[in-house]
Design a protein around this motif. Structure first.
Motif, PDB file in Angstrom:
ATOM      1  N   UNK A   8      41.306   5.134  48.894  1.00 18.36           N
ATOM      2  CA  UNK A   8      40.561   4.362  49.872  1.00 18.36           C
ATOM      3  C   UNK A   8      40.671   2.885  49.523  1.00 18.36           C
ATOM      4  N   UNK A   9      40.241   2.037  50.453  1.00 16.62           N
ATOM      5  CA  UNK A   9      40.320   0.595  50.219  1.00 16.62           C
ATOM      6  C   UNK A   9      39.465   0.218  49.016  1.00 16.62           C
ATOM      7  N   UNK A  10      38.227   0.676  48.994  1.00 16.52           N
ATOM      8  CA  UNK A  10      37.348   0.455  47.852  1.00 16.52           C
ATOM      9  C   UNK A  10      37.309   1.753  47.040  1.00 16.52           C
ATOM     10  N   UNK A  11      38.372   1.936  46.258  1.00 12.45           N
ATOM     11  CA  UNK A  11      38.569   3.212  45.574  1.00 12.45           C
ATOM     12  C   UNK A  11      37.466   3.467  44.550  1.00 12.45           C
ATOM     13  N   UNK A  12      37.080   4.714  44.456  1.00 13.24           N
ATOM     14  CA  UNK A  12      36.118   5.143  43.446  1.00 13.24           C
ATOM     15  C   UNK A  12      36.761   6.243  42.605  1.00 13.24           C
ATOM     16  N   UNK A  13      36.359   6.369  41.342  1.00 19.86           N
ATOM     17  CA  UNK A  13      36.940   7.411  40.485  1.00 19.86           C
ATOM     18  C   UNK A  13      36.705   8.805  41.051  1.00 19.86           C
ATOM     19  N   UNK A  14      37.758   9.613  41.017  1.00 21.60           N
ATOM     20  CA  UNK A  14      37.662  10.993  41.486  1.00 21.60           C
ATOM     21  C   UNK A  14      37.573  11.938  40.301  1.00 21.60           C
ATOM     22  N   UNK A  15      38.539  11.837  39.400  1.00 19.68           N
ATOM     23  CA  UNK A  15      38.528  12.656  38.191  1.00 19.68           C
ATOM     24  C   UNK A  15      39.116  11.840  37.046  1.00 19.68           C
ATOM     25  N   UNK A  16      38.887  12.313  35.826  1.00 16.79           N
ATOM     26  CA  UNK A  16      39.481  11.686  34.647  1.00 16.79           C
ATOM     27  C   UNK A  16      40.129  12.776  33.817  1.00 16.79           C
ATOM     28  N   UNK A  17      41.345  12.521  33.354  1.00 17.24           N
ATOM     29  CA  UNK A  17      42.049  13.501  32.540  1.00 17.24           C
ATOM     30  C   UNK A  17      42.533  12.868  31.251  1.00 17.24           C
ATOM     31  N   UNK A  18      42.582  13.670  30.199  1.00 16.22           N
ATOM     32  CA  UNK A  18      43.071  13.194  28.911  1.00 16.22           C
ATOM     33  C   UNK A  18      44.586  13.216  28.885  1.00 16.22           C
ATOM     34  N   UNK A  19      45.166  12.337  28.072  1.00 16.84           N
ATOM     35  CA  UNK A  19      46.610  12.305  27.878  1.00 16.84           C
ATOM     36  C   UNK A  19      46.929  12.955  26.541  1.00 16.84           C
ATOM     37  N   UNK A  20      47.765  13.960  26.570  1.00 16.41           N
ATOM     38  CA  UNK A  20      48.123  14.691  25.355  1.00 16.41           C
ATOM     39  C   UNK A  20      49.116  13.879  24.526  1.00 16.41           C
ATOM     40  N   UNK A  21      48.860  13.802  23.244  1.00 16.27           N
ATOM     41  CA  UNK A  21      49.708  12.998  22.361  1.00 16.27           C
ATOM     42  C   UNK A  21      50.934  13.773  21.916  1.00 16.27           C
ATOM     43  N   UNK A  22      52.059  13.055  21.819  1.00 15.38           N
ATOM     44  CA  UNK A  22      53.253  13.615  21.195  1.00 15.38           C
ATOM     45  C   UNK A  22      53.234  13.326  19.705  1.00 15.38           C
ATOM     46  N   UNK A  23      54.406  13.220  19.075  1.00 15.71           N
ATOM     47  CA  UNK A  23      54.522  13.005  17.637  1.00 15.71           C
ATOM     48  C   UNK A  23      54.262  11.534  17.318  1.00 15.71           C
ATOM     49  N   UNK A  24      53.015  11.199  17.026  1.00 10.74           N
ATOM     50  CA  UNK A  24      52.650   9.813  16.766  1.00 10.74           C
ATOM     51  C   UNK A  24      53.111   9.351  15.394  1.00 10.74           C
ATOM     52  N   UNK A  25      53.308  10.278  14.463  1.00 11.82           N
ATOM     53  CA  UNK A  25      53.801   9.893  13.148  1.00 11.82           C
ATOM     54  C   UNK A  25      55.212   9.336  13.216  1.00 11.82           C
ATOM     55  N   UNK A  26      56.091  10.022  13.938  1.00 15.94           N
ATOM     56  CA  UNK A  26      57.471   9.550  14.104  1.00 15.94           C
ATOM     57  C   UNK A  26      57.494   8.247  14.895  1.00 15.94           C
ATOM     58  N   UNK A  27      56.617   8.126  15.885  1.00 17.34           N
ATOM     59  CA  UNK A  27      56.513   6.901  16.681  1.00 17.34           C
ATOM     60  C   UNK A  27      56.144   5.709  15.800  1.00 17.34           C
ATOM     61  N   UNK A  28      55.183   5.918  14.911  1.00 17.61           N
ATOM     62  CA  UNK A  28      54.757   4.849  14.000  1.00 17.61           C
ATOM     63  C   UNK A  28      55.879   4.476  13.038  1.00 17.61           C
ATOM     64  N   UNK A  29      56.579   5.473  12.525  1.00 12.63           N
ATOM     65  CA  UNK A  29      57.687   5.202  11.593  1.00 12.63           C
ATOM     66  C   UNK A  29      58.768   4.356  12.271  1.00 12.63           C
ATOM     67  N   UNK A  30      59.129   4.719  13.494  1.00  8.91           N
ATOM     68  CA  UNK A  30      60.162   3.958  14.206  1.00  8.91           C
ATOM     69  C   UNK A  30      59.698   2.527  14.476  1.00  8.91           C
ATOM     70  N   UNK A  31      58.415   2.370  14.797  1.00  3.73           N
ATOM     71  CA  UNK A  31      57.891   1.029  15.058  1.00  3.73           C
ATOM     72  C   UNK A  31      57.930   0.174  13.795  1.00  3.73           C
ATOM     73  N   UNK A  32      57.587   0.753  12.651  1.00  5.40           N
ATOM     74  CA  UNK A  32      57.592  -0.006  11.400  1.00  5.40           C
ATOM     75  C   UNK A  32      59.014  -0.367  10.968  1.00  5.40           C
ATOM     76  N   UNK A  33      59.960   0.476  11.311  1.00  8.42           N
ATOM     77  CA  UNK A  33      61.350   0.147  10.989  1.00  8.42           C
ATOM     78  C   UNK A  33      61.835  -1.050  11.798  1.00  8.42           C
ATOM     79  N   UNK A  34      61.147  -1.362  12.898  1.00  7.24           N
ATOM     80  CA  UNK A  34      61.538  -2.523  13.709  1.00  7.24           C
ATOM     81  C   UNK A  34      61.195  -3.837  13.017  1.00  7.24           C
ATOM     82  N   UNK A  35      60.496  -3.784  11.856  1.00 12.40           N
ATOM     83  CA  UNK A  35      60.231  -5.019  11.101  1.00 12.40           C
ATOM     84  C   UNK A  35      61.536  -5.671  10.636  1.00 12.40           C
TER      85      UNK A  35
END
Length: 236
Positions: free
Chosen positions: A95-122
């Protein structure tokens, strides 16, 4: 043909032409694929251009560490209190003045590998980054840090996506002293379709900011300078 008929014909043609790009966007596989609670985020780290290279952005000081500085990362762990989820998506009424209908959680993948790859970008800042090993005794120009991911959360806010990422680094100083610092990174971007790649893009922006702050402190230690006082965490 009467003028009003010509106007209607021209208007219809213009409207049709305007809708073609939208139709092409909606027909493109993956672009409008919204996340579901059962589908994990891909947790793939993609390095963005350095901040000083981004167009239309504020000038940012170039971060470069001393030549020959080695960053040892013997331990990288996912220490989030909630490892199962990495954010939430609010579905709005169309709608034009949208209101929340539902809220859903986002399931996490492998955050450990994600963090390792990010730190290697140093390495982009000039570090020789070594994962899975500690610095040898009496090594010059080196820093050892055990890093833990404390938070990785992305959420929808109106027409935008926002993220908050927190890294905790435990630096091992000469003499055996351990100093702990936390690094907060925030990201934001426009939300087109609540897709996997969009949530990962905004999470990567938050992670990149946290990693840059960590690299700045590690560079100071590599030069033999003391760590600056820890900044206050962001409000909220």
């Amino acid at each position: 043909m009467k003028p009003q008929h010509l106007f209607r014909t021209a208007f219809a043609a213009a409207a049709h032409a305007a809708l073609l790009p939208l139709a092409a966007f909606l027909a493109t596989p993956g672009l409008v694929h919204a996340m579901t609670e059962s589908e994990p985020l891909s947790m793939v780290y993609e390095q963005a251009p350095e901040q000083e290279q981004r167009p239309n952005g504020p000038p940012v000081e170039v971060l470069r560490v001393p030549q020959g500085c080695t960053l040892y990362l013997p331990k990288i762990e996912d220490a989030r209190s909630n490892k199962a989820n990495a954010g939430n998506l609010t579905l709005m009424m169309p709608t034009v003045h949208a209101t929340p209908r539902t809220m859903q959680s986002l399931k996490s993948g492998d955050a450990g590998a994600w963090t390792r790859d990010a730190l290697q970008s140093t390495r982009r800042y000039g570090f020789q980054t070594v994962v899975g090993a500690s610095a040898p005794p009496a090594a010059a120009r080196q820093v050892t840090a055990e890093v833990a991911l404390r938070l990785a959360h992305g959420w929808s806010a109106g027409l935008n996506l926002v993220s908050h990422v927190v890294l905790q680094a435990s630096y091992r100083l000469p003499g055996g002293e351990v100093v702990v610092r936390q690094y907060h990174g925030m990201g934001t971007r426009t939300n087109w379709a609540s897709g996997n790649s969009e949530f990962m893009s905004v999470l990567n922006l938050g992670m990149e900011e946290a990693v840059r702050s960590l690299a700045s402190d590690a560079g100071a230690l590599c030069e033999g300078r003391p760590l600056p006082a820890p900044p206050a965490p962001p409000a909220g």
